[in-house]
Motif scaffolding. Structure first.
Motif, PDB file in Angstrom:
ATOM      1  N   TYR A  69      23.117 -16.852 -51.091  1.00 21.39           N
ATOM      2  CA  TYR A  69      22.972 -17.450 -49.763  1.00 21.39           C
ATOM      3  C   TYR A  69      21.694 -16.960 -49.085  1.00 21.39           C
ATOM      4  CZ  TYR A  69      23.988 -19.099 -45.079  1.00 21.39           C
ATOM      5  OH  TYR A  69      23.895 -19.749 -43.876  1.00 21.39           O
ATOM      6  N   ILE A  70      21.454 -15.658 -49.115  1.00 19.11           N
ATOM      7  CA  ILE A  70      20.275 -15.103 -48.458  1.00 19.11           C
ATOM      8  C   ILE A  70      18.998 -15.640 -49.112  1.00 19.11           C
ATOM      9  CG2 ILE A  70      18.989 -12.982 -48.034  1.00 19.11           C
ATOM     10  CD1 ILE A  70      21.393 -13.352 -46.206  1.00 19.11           C
ATOM     11  N   THR A  71      19.016 -15.745 -50.433  1.00 20.40           N
ATOM     12  CA  THR A  71      17.835 -16.268 -51.139  1.00 20.40           C
ATOM     13  C   THR A  71      17.573 -17.718 -50.757  1.00 20.40           C
ATOM     14  OG1 THR A  71      18.168 -14.774 -53.018  1.00 20.40           O
ATOM     15  CG2 THR A  71      16.844 -16.743 -53.408  1.00 20.40           C
ATOM     16  N   ARG A  73      18.581 -19.354 -48.038  1.00 20.22           N
ATOM     17  CA  ARG A  73      18.167 -19.466 -46.635  1.00 20.22           C
ATOM     18  C   ARG A  73      16.725 -19.001 -46.471  1.00 20.22           C
ATOM     19  NH1 ARG A  73      19.456 -19.921 -41.300  1.00 20.22           N
ATOM     20  NH2 ARG A  73      18.856 -18.255 -39.876  1.00 20.22           N
ATOM     21  N   THR A  74      16.366 -17.928 -47.165  1.00 19.80           N
ATOM     22  CA  THR A  74      15.007 -17.400 -47.073  1.00 19.80           C
ATOM     23  C   THR A  74      13.983 -18.416 -47.549  1.00 19.80           C
ATOM     24  OG1 THR A  74      15.798 -15.124 -47.366  1.00 19.80           O
ATOM     25  CG2 THR A  74      13.478 -15.549 -47.864  1.00 19.80           C
ATOM     26  N   LEU A  78      14.072 -20.428 -43.521  1.00 17.05           N
ATOM     27  CA  LEU A  78      13.366 -19.463 -42.677  1.00 17.05           C
ATOM     28  C   LEU A  78      11.864 -19.730 -42.513  1.00 17.05           C
ATOM     29  CD1 LEU A  78      15.117 -16.057 -43.451  1.00 17.05           C
ATOM     30  CD2 LEU A  78      15.609 -17.765 -41.702  1.00 17.05           C
ATOM     31  N   ARG A 105      13.150  -9.296 -42.791  1.00 16.46           N
ATOM     32  CA  ARG A 105      14.562  -9.664 -42.864  1.00 16.46           C
ATOM     33  C   ARG A 105      15.250  -9.087 -41.631  1.00 16.46           C
ATOM     34  NH1 ARG A 105      17.623  -9.269 -48.489  1.00 16.46           N
ATOM     35  NH2 ARG A 105      16.195 -11.047 -48.767  1.00 16.46           N
ATOM     36  N   SER A 148      18.759 -13.315 -40.698  1.00 15.37           N
ATOM     37  CA  SER A 148      19.439 -13.463 -41.987  1.00 15.37           C
ATOM     38  C   SER A 148      20.888 -13.006 -41.944  1.00 15.37           C
ATOM     39  CB  SER A 148      18.703 -12.665 -43.071  1.00 15.37           C
ATOM     40  OG  SER A 148      17.420 -13.205 -43.315  1.00 15.37           O
ATOM     41  N   TYR A 149      21.201 -12.078 -41.045  1.00 14.03           N
ATOM     42  CA  TYR A 149      22.562 -11.533 -40.955  1.00 14.03           C
ATOM     43  C   TYR A 149      23.005 -11.495 -39.504  1.00 14.03           C
ATOM     44  CZ  TYR A 149      22.361  -9.828 -45.799  1.00 14.03           C
ATOM     45  OH  TYR A 149      22.282  -9.742 -47.164  1.00 14.03           O
ATOM     46  N   PRO A 277      22.992 -17.300 -40.001  1.00 14.37           N
ATOM     47  CA  PRO A 277      22.914 -15.999 -40.667  1.00 14.37           C
ATOM     48  C   PRO A 277      24.202 -15.749 -41.453  1.00 14.37           C
ATOM     49  CG  PRO A 277      22.448 -15.828 -38.301  1.00 14.37           C
ATOM     50  CD  PRO A 277      23.020 -17.191 -38.540  1.00 14.37           C
ATOM     51  N   ARG A 444      20.668  -4.360 -48.744  1.00 17.28           N
ATOM     52  CA  ARG A 444      20.360  -5.542 -47.921  1.00 17.28           C
ATOM     53  C   ARG A 444      18.911  -5.529 -47.450  1.00 17.28           C
ATOM     54  NH1 ARG A 444      26.193  -5.130 -45.985  1.00 17.28           N
ATOM     55  NH2 ARG A 444      27.126  -6.858 -47.161  1.00 17.28           N
ATOM     56  N   LEU A 446      17.205  -4.672 -44.709  1.00 14.02           N
ATOM     57  CA  LEU A 446      16.797  -5.237 -43.424  1.00 14.02           C
ATOM     58  C   LEU A 446      15.591  -4.509 -42.849  1.00 14.02           C
ATOM     59  CD1 LEU A 446      19.651  -6.611 -43.651  1.00 14.02           C
ATOM     60  CD2 LEU A 446      19.680  -6.540 -41.165  1.00 14.02           C
TER      61      LEU A 446
END
Length: 671
Positions: A69-71, A73-74, A78, A105, A148-149, A277, A444, A446
């Protein structure tokens, strides 16, 4: 006193209305009994996959679904979000292309504190949301879109959950409602515990309690032990999940959020499009058998709950459990048999209720009272608990009872390895009221953590004083050095937070690391008196469980005004450059990712001189003149309640008025 069976028969559910298309689909929109989980479910094939995910302090990993998910969205969301917020970067003295897409991040932290914290977090998000025209114009709107979070704890978890289970709407639509979007708002003028007034035996309250108890009994009948956290969770659901309106509040026309599962957040349209996020909720755990009724020690295990798993990155556990099967009893990672799994335990309301389960320090069995709650709220909760105890078996009444998926794990030494149940509590029970833990996990990575600080550390005026940061830093430095990033420098005591004034204005902590990996930069946005010198309305008690509609509106507007204004030292004026300064803080760690490292621009350097905490050149609260500390009730005469009374009783009043006119006419005719 009415018996529960009579109430339940009276409240047999009626057919429900279809939900709005954009809201998350639930298992069954038919009944409040959907709160009961499914037991004796066929387990997944454990020869090909495990219900547990193992890692180590030295080799941390994230859940593959979280990484994916983070990848996504990034890569897909973003870059455009940064561009829409900062343009090409020239207004800050940068060229965004020089950063080669390696943006910081960012994580958002929403602390606990009941409805005050929920509303403060919402007000801050409103000021950071590009969809809010005023925020966008101020330059602060856009930070939400690049995060992101988002982590929530206790009251902060209510805001977080509400946003997701209503498909990530604007704060205005979420809190006030928007009929076109199928949103009915938070309805905070209806008290959590006794929505029909202080008389717990009124028809409305009895209907409400009956519905709550029906849900809890449905869960208990599956063999899952319940506690006071379960009715509390259902009360939370009526306000923060969808399906509840002012018109159906005292009926069972809908399930009132029952059946909405945290593990089904990935099915929400906004999540599927990577527009949000990644959400994390925090809960603490009381060592089983300790029966502690005081604050927890810092070495008690802290859990995080995502849509994918319940896990702990504490070195003693370092394990996660598939959230879809939470509620399943495991022994050394395996269920009793292939058809002994549980699904549907992860009710969204129960997740939020777990993170806000604070009863171990408040429930006084000897005096039959819940301290710090109002008399009517305490009486209502105890009434529901007494009815619950008559109907079902409970375990520990003052915690959230979770079957322990980490029971008898080999090579794990955490506190409850030999307990079949976990006793989870409010995420601030160890005095970490800010959900920093998940956001500081090294895996993570951040770079920036935005703290929407709505804590009420000051027992007199309910303002924050840095207590949450201090305890989180202490826990990290003594227990989590291997697993979590370090904290940047900040005042070491609450007294220093107050004397330097950083508890009452926006502050950046960690502006000058030797390398960007030293620690994340913390953007600290505390609940504070209005910079204009107006009377404050946001420093309310944690256990205030209702707000008039007028108070909520003034509350959110006051937060918005503060967050988009920054401050100018020694004045009561907003800072016209604050939007740019916030952007400078958000983008700053990108400089360190560039090769070679990009020099900080003159614009951002000037911003950092004003907003960064420098332990060698301390600021002073004297720079914040005319700040009023004492709360002022914006609705002392209950104008909103009076308006609500008129709206609820309009037909009766009109009929009475007509009758009065007829009586006057008759009397006049006979005279």
């Amino acid at each position: 006193m009415l018996v529960v069976h009579c109430i339940l028969v009276f409240l047999f559910p009626l057919p429900i209305q279809a939900g709005a298309e954009h809201l998350i689909e639930v298992r069954s929109l038919s009944s409040v009994t959907d709160y009961g989980p499914n037991t004796n479910v066929e387990c997944p094939d454990l020869s090909t996959s495990s219900l547990l995910r193992f890692f180590s302090p030295q080799n941390q990993t994230l859940h593959p679904g979280e990484e994916a998910y983070i990848t996504a969205r990034t890569k897909s969301v973003l870059p455009q979000a940064w561009s829409e917020w900062l343009g090409d970067g020239s207004s800050l003295g940068y060229n965004l292309e020089d950063f080669n897409g390696l943006f910081p991040r960012i994580g958002l932290a929403i602390p606990g504190g009941g409805l005050r914290a929920a509303q403060y977090g919402a007000g801050c998000l409103r000021a950071l949301d590009a969809r809010k025209t005023l925020s966008k114009a101020a330059g602060t709107g856009g930070l939400l879109q690049v995060a992101s979070y988002i982590a929530g704890l206790s009251g902060g978890s209510w805001t977080t959950g509400s946003l997701f289970f209503n498909n990530w709407p604007t704060i205005d639509d979420l809190v006030y409602g928007n009929s076109d979007q199928g949103l009915d708002g938070w309805l905070l003028d209806l008290p959590f515990v006794t929505p029909d007034g202080i008389d717990i035996l009124s028809d409305g309250n009895q209907a409400f309690f009956g519905s709550i108890l029906w849900s809890v009994i449905a869960k208990a009948k599956t063999g899952i032990d319940t506690s006071l956290t379960d009715p509390w969770s259902r009360m939370i659901s009526y306000h923060f999940l969808n399906q509840t309106s002012r018109q159906n509040f005292f009926t069972n026309d809908t399930a009132h959020g029952a059946g909405q599962l945290w593990s089904r957040i990935p099915e929400i349209p906004a999540y599927k499009e990577f527009l949000t996020p990644f959400p994390i909720i925090v809960a603490d755990s009381r060592p089983v058998g300790s029966n502690l009724t005081t604050a927890l020690a810092l070495d008690s295990v802290v859990y995080e709950i995502t849509p994918l798993e319940i896990a702990s990155y504490d070195p003693s556990l370092s394990t996660g459990m598939n959230l879809s099967y939470a509620g399943t009893h495991l022994s050394n990672g395996k269920p009793e048999n292939g058809s002994s799994c549980v699904t549907g335990f992860d009710e969204a309301g129960f997740i939020m209720g777990t993170s806000a389960s604070l009863f171990n320090q408040l429930l006084d069995f000897a005096r039959d009272k819940i301290s710090q709650f109002t008399d009517s709220d305490s009486a209502g909760l105890l009434y529901v608990l007494s009815r619950q105890l008559q109907e079902v078996r409970t375990r520990a009444d003052d915690v959230a009872n979770w079957p322990n998926p980490f029971y008898q794990l080999q090579n794990r030494s955490f506190q409850d390895v030999n307990a079949t149940w976990l006793e989870l509590l409010d995420g601030s029970s160890n005095q970490e009221n800010i959900p920093y833990g998940p956001l500081f996990v090294r895996a993570r990575g951040l770079d920036v953590i935005v703290t929407l600080e709505g804590s009420a550390d000051d027992p007199i005026n309910n303002w924050p004083n840095g207590t949450g940061l201090i305890f989180s830093k202490l826990r990290q430095s003594t227990l989590l050095q291997e697993t979590h990033q370090s904290f940047p420098p900040f005042p070491s005591t609450p007294e220093e937070f107050i004397s330097t004034g950083v508890n009452a204005r926006p502050t950046f902590f960690g502006c000058e690391p030797s390398v960007s990996s030293d620690y994340p930069l913390i953007i600290y946005l505390p609940n504070a008196p209005p910079i204009t010198g107006e009377n404050p309305v946001t420093n309310t008690p944690t256990f205030q469980l209702s707000y008039t509609s007028h108070h909520t509106q003034v509350f959110l507007d006051q937060v918005l005004s503060n967050i988009i204004s920054g401050f100018v030292p020694n004045t009561n004026l907003p800072d016209p450059n604050w939007g740019k300064c916030l952007q400078c803080a958000a983008i700053d760690r990108a400089r360190f990712k560039a090769a070679p490292v990009t020099t900080q621009s003159s614009i951002c350097s000037q911003c950092f001189k004003q907003y960064c905490y420098d332990p060698n050149n301390l600021p002073s609260k004297s720079e914040l003149p005319n700040r009023k500390l004492i709360f002022t009730d914006p609705d002392p005469q209950g104008i909103s309640k009076l308006s609500l009374f008129f709206s609820k009783n309009k037909l009766k009043l009109v009929g009475g008025f007509i009758g009065l006119l007829l009586l006057i006419a008759t009397l006049s005719f006979t005279m």
